[in-house]
Design an enzyme around this catalytic site. Structure first.
Site, mmCIF file in Angstrom:
data_model
loop_
_atom_site.group_PDB
_atom_site.id
_atom_site.type_symbol
_atom_site.label_atom_id
_atom_site.label_comp_id
_atom_site.label_asym_id
_atom_site.label_seq_id
_atom_site.Cartn_x
_atom_site.Cartn_y
_atom_site.Cartn_z
ATOM 1 N N HIS A 96 0.835 -1.205 0.000
ATOM 2 C CA HIS A 96 0.000 0.000 0.000
ATOM 3 C C HIS A 96 0.872 1.258 0.000
ATOM 4 O O HIS A 96 0.691 2.156 -0.826
ATOM 5 C CB HIS A 96 -0.911 -0.034 1.239
ATOM 6 N N ARG A 203 -7.512 2.349 -10.371
ATOM 7 C CA ARG A 203 -7.881 1.371 -9.329
ATOM 8 C C ARG A 203 -9.013 1.990 -8.521
ATOM 9 O O ARG A 203 -8.779 2.826 -7.651
ATOM 10 C CB ARG A 203 -6.691 1.100 -8.408
ATOM 11 N N ARG A 259 -10.977 0.202 -13.813
ATOM 12 C CA ARG A 259 -11.064 -1.186 -13.346
ATOM 13 C C ARG A 259 -12.144 -1.317 -12.272
ATOM 14 O O ARG A 259 -12.226 -0.482 -11.371
ATOM 15 C CB ARG A 259 -9.716 -1.627 -12.765
ATOM 16 N N GLU A 387 -3.672 -11.576 -14.965
ATOM 17 C CA GLU A 387 -2.812 -11.514 -13.777
ATOM 18 C C GLU A 387 -2.790 -12.834 -13.016
ATOM 19 O O GLU A 387 -2.289 -12.905 -11.901
ATOM 20 C CB GLU A 387 -3.202 -10.343 -12.876
ATOM 21 N N GLY A 408 -1.525 -7.535 -15.525
ATOM 22 C CA GLY A 408 -1.331 -7.101 -14.128
ATOM 23 C C GLY A 408 -0.150 -7.881 -13.580
ATOM 24 O O GLY A 408 -0.301 -8.923 -12.948
ATOM 25 N N THR A 409 1.031 -7.335 -13.833
ATOM 26 C CA THR A 409 2.237 -8.126 -13.539
ATOM 27 C C THR A 409 2.594 -8.158 -12.055
ATOM 28 O O THR A 409 3.457 -8.929 -11.661
ATOM 29 C CB THR A 409 3.418 -7.604 -14.375
ATOM 30 N N ASN A 410 1.915 -7.337 -11.244
ATOM 31 C CA ASN A 410 2.146 -7.467 -9.791
ATOM 32 C C ASN A 410 1.573 -8.804 -9.328
ATOM 33 O O ASN A 410 2.254 -9.613 -8.702
ATOM 34 C CB ASN A 410 1.469 -6.335 -9.014
ATOM 35 N N ASP A 411 0.309 -9.021 -9.662
ATOM 36 C CA ASP A 411 -0.307 -10.291 -9.264
ATOM 37 C C ASP A 411 0.239 -11.453 -10.089
ATOM 38 O O ASP A 411 0.375 -12.563 -9.581
ATOM 39 C CB ASP A 411 -1.835 -10.211 -9.397
ATOM 40 N N CYS A 473 -0.042 -2.933 -16.864
ATOM 41 C CA CYS A 473 -0.336 -1.906 -15.863
ATOM 42 C C CYS A 473 0.240 -2.251 -14.493
ATOM 43 O O CYS A 473 -0.002 -1.533 -13.536
ATOM 44 C CB CYS A 473 -1.834 -1.634 -15.773
HETATM 45 C C1 PEP Z 1 -1.344 -5.950 -10.878
HETATM 46 O O1 PEP Z 1 -1.687 -6.933 -10.223
HETATM 47 O O2 PEP Z 1 -0.294 -5.895 -11.560
HETATM 48 C C2 PEP Z 1 -2.171 -4.734 -10.874
HETATM 49 C C3 PEP Z 1 -1.890 -3.718 -11.656
HETATM 50 O O3 PEP Z 1 -3.200 -4.671 -9.991
HETATM 51 P P1 PEP Z 1 -3.026 -4.425 -8.395
HETATM 52 O O4 PEP Z 1 -1.612 -3.995 -8.166
HETATM 53 O O5 PEP Z 1 -4.029 -3.393 -8.060
HETATM 54 O O6 PEP Z 1 -3.342 -5.787 -7.858
HETATM 55 MG MG MG Z 2 -3.719 -7.073 -9.528
#
Ligand code: PEP
Ligand code: MG
Length: 524
Positions: A96, A203, A259, A387, A408-411, A473
């Site tokens: 966060h 978001r 989103r 993702e 969504g490359t974070n997830d 993203c």
């Molecule tokens: C992600 O998962 O890459 C993404 C952009 O979404 P969030 O970070 O909100 O899960």
């Molecule tokens: Mg995500």
């Protein structure tokens, strides 16, 4: 003396940070008392405070503060706004604190595991046992992740006409467009001024972090039945509608991707007894009742829990409210600007085509209703985040419904590696030190694993729909090495936080030049 393209290639994209944020004078000696992840660039000095309230109070007296927390939550937003910089001892590059600070352009260091925060006694302990108390001065360097004792001389940023000229050369050269991840009108304005060509990710859960909005959002999350949820949603609808109208108006002429709600529960609910008491008081509830409700919806792993499209499937009234707010705002903004909104609606955390079909069904029905009510047809694309590994593998099937993909490359990193994005900071530095991995995969894309899934999904998706729009993203969208990869994978755009837009513009230009010249530096 040299060609424009050569000039574009000579500048390291991350060095642009010096033009956008204050940096520590390289000539000074650094008294480092701890270090963590460089979550949001730039350096900041201020008095240590341990709570958001103190941050606001001290800032109101005209003094600069560094907000020090174990980790941040939506409650801390006002303190984050008031702070010059943010330091957390836990959390990774997508925590966060990291995501919000990057969005705000505030320097931030997260996951400073070598430091300890004692909230009760308001003490920050650094390396070699050095202790700092509330009011002591520290400097954080969000570009290197270092925490320094005291104030240090800084170099202030300055944008000149040369910067604009260089950016114009980069823009001429690149193929991919550069969008921004923006959740608020301020973000959108800043990003547009940095040359963003649209919003690649809004978001919507972040739109409820500020002020009293968090209460209505919590009321919705904590509702025991549909009627309770609808009551809370009715309060959220006008806020969403007016925010979207403002976003669409600021970004007029450019695409905007909104989103649907994707709130990991732990980011929204109070944890400690004190926090529960505060929130219960604000919501007019008995603390014991609130504690029972939190217990009832507790998840062991909220990142893999009831979030993303799962929420819209369990409670379609949430998606209905959001779709209505989006479409009504699109009609209102088009009236103000005289231009239709280039609208893209993004469904998060899809793994099954049937999930997307269900949510798209809700969106399409609301679009028909709003069209019937307003007499305006609204053009929009409905797409999905890719993702989850299953979504990448089944991309050809998902593309039968999805009109665009946003990676969504974070997830996708979290789920491909099976490493929690909130906990990985505890062991990634050890992995790097021991040579097990070279780069933090949450910062710079893992080409061989996560990258392979992106290539596969891009190819499979386009096999089904040859005009499928593809973007990224995740936080990697602002990382030059990852941008180089996206160029080779034929993505249409990258999307990153506002202050990284110039870096992404330059990196995308260099990637296009490299590709043309047959360079594949990232393949190592
Ligand atoms: C992600 O998962 O890459 C993404 C952009 O979404 P969030 O970070 O909100 O899960
Ligand atoms: Mg995500």
């Amino acid at each position: 003396m040299i060609e424009e393209e050569e000039a574009v290639c000579r500048i390291e994209p991350p060095s642009l940070d010096q033009l956008l944020h204050p940096t520590i004078d390289p000539r000074v000696e650094r008294h480092v008392i701890g270090s963590g992840l460089p979550a949001s660039p730039g350096a900041a000095t201020g008095e240590i405070v341990f709570t958001a309230e103190e941050a606001v109070a001290v800032e109101a007296e005209g003094r600069k503060v560094i907000l020090v927390r174990i980790e941040t939550s939506p409650e801390d937003i006002h303190g984050m706004h008031a702070a010059e910089g943010i330091l957390t001892t836990r959390g990774g590059m997508t925590s966060h604190a990291a995501v919000v600070a990057r969005g705000m352009g505030i320097p931030c260091v997260v996951g400073a595991g070598s430091m300890r925060v004692d909230m009760r006694n308001e003490v920050l302990t650094g390396i070699a046992g050095i202790t700092l108390r509330r009011g002591d001065i520290v400097t954080i360097d969000g570009s290197s992740g270092q925490v320094l004792k005291g104030a240090v001389p800084m170099i202030q940023p300055a944008l000149s006409g040369d910067f604009g000229k260089l950016m114009a050369w980069a823009d001429k050269t690149r193929r991919m467009s550069v969008r921004t991840n923006a959740d608020t009108p301020q973000d959108a304005r800043a990003a547009r001024s940095f040359g963003a060509e649209g919003i690649g990710l809004c978001r919507t859960e972040h739109m409820f972090f500020e002020g009293d909005r968090i209460h209505d959002m919590r009321e919705m999350i904590l509702a025991e039945d549909e009627a309770g949820r609808r009551t809370a949603l009715a309060k959220l609808l006008p806020m969403q509608r007016s925010d979207f109208t403002e976003l669409f108006t600021i970004m007029h002429g450019l695409p905007v991707t909104i989103r649907l709600l994707d709130p990991p529960l732990h980011e929204f609910l109070p944890k400690t007894e004190d926090e529960i008491a505060d929130v219960a008081a604000a919501m007019g509830m008995e603390p014991a009742f609130l504690a029972r409700r939190i217990d009832a919806i507790h998840e062991f792993n909220p990142m893999l829990g009831h979030r993303g499209c799962r929420l819209a499937i369990s409670y379609p009234e949430i998606a209905e409210m959001q779709a209505r707010a989006i479409f009504e705002a699109a009609v209102a903004a088009a009236e103000t600007t005289g231009e239709p909104v280039e609208l893209e609606i993004l469904v998060p955390l899809v793994g099954l085509r049937a999930e997307l079909d269900y949510v798209k069904g809700v969106i399409d029905r609301v679009a028909e209703d709003v069209t019937a009510e307003t007499g305006r047809t609204i053009a929009y694309l409905a797409g999905t985040m890719i993702e989850l590994p299953r979504a990448a593998i089944r991309a050809h099937v998902i593309a039968e419904t999805a009109e665009f993909f946003s990676f969504g490359t974070n997830d996708l990193t979290q789920t491909t590696f099976g490493m929690s994005r909130d906990d990985a900071a505890a062991f990634i530095p050890t992995y790097q030190r021991k040579g097990i991995i070279e780069r933090d995969p949450f910062v710079s894309l893992d080409f061989d694993g996560v990258g392979e899934l992106i290539r596969l999904a891009a190819e499979r998706g386009r096999r089904t729909r040859n005009d499928l729009k593809l973007g990224i993203c995740g936080e990697h969208g602002g990382d030059p090495a990852s941008i180089r990869f996206c160029e080779d994978a034929d993505l249409d755009y990258v999307s990153c936080s506002p202050f990284r837009v110039p870096i992404a513009r330059l990196a995308a230009a260099q990637a296009a030049i490299d590709r043309r010249n047959g360079g594949v530096a990232w393949m190592g």
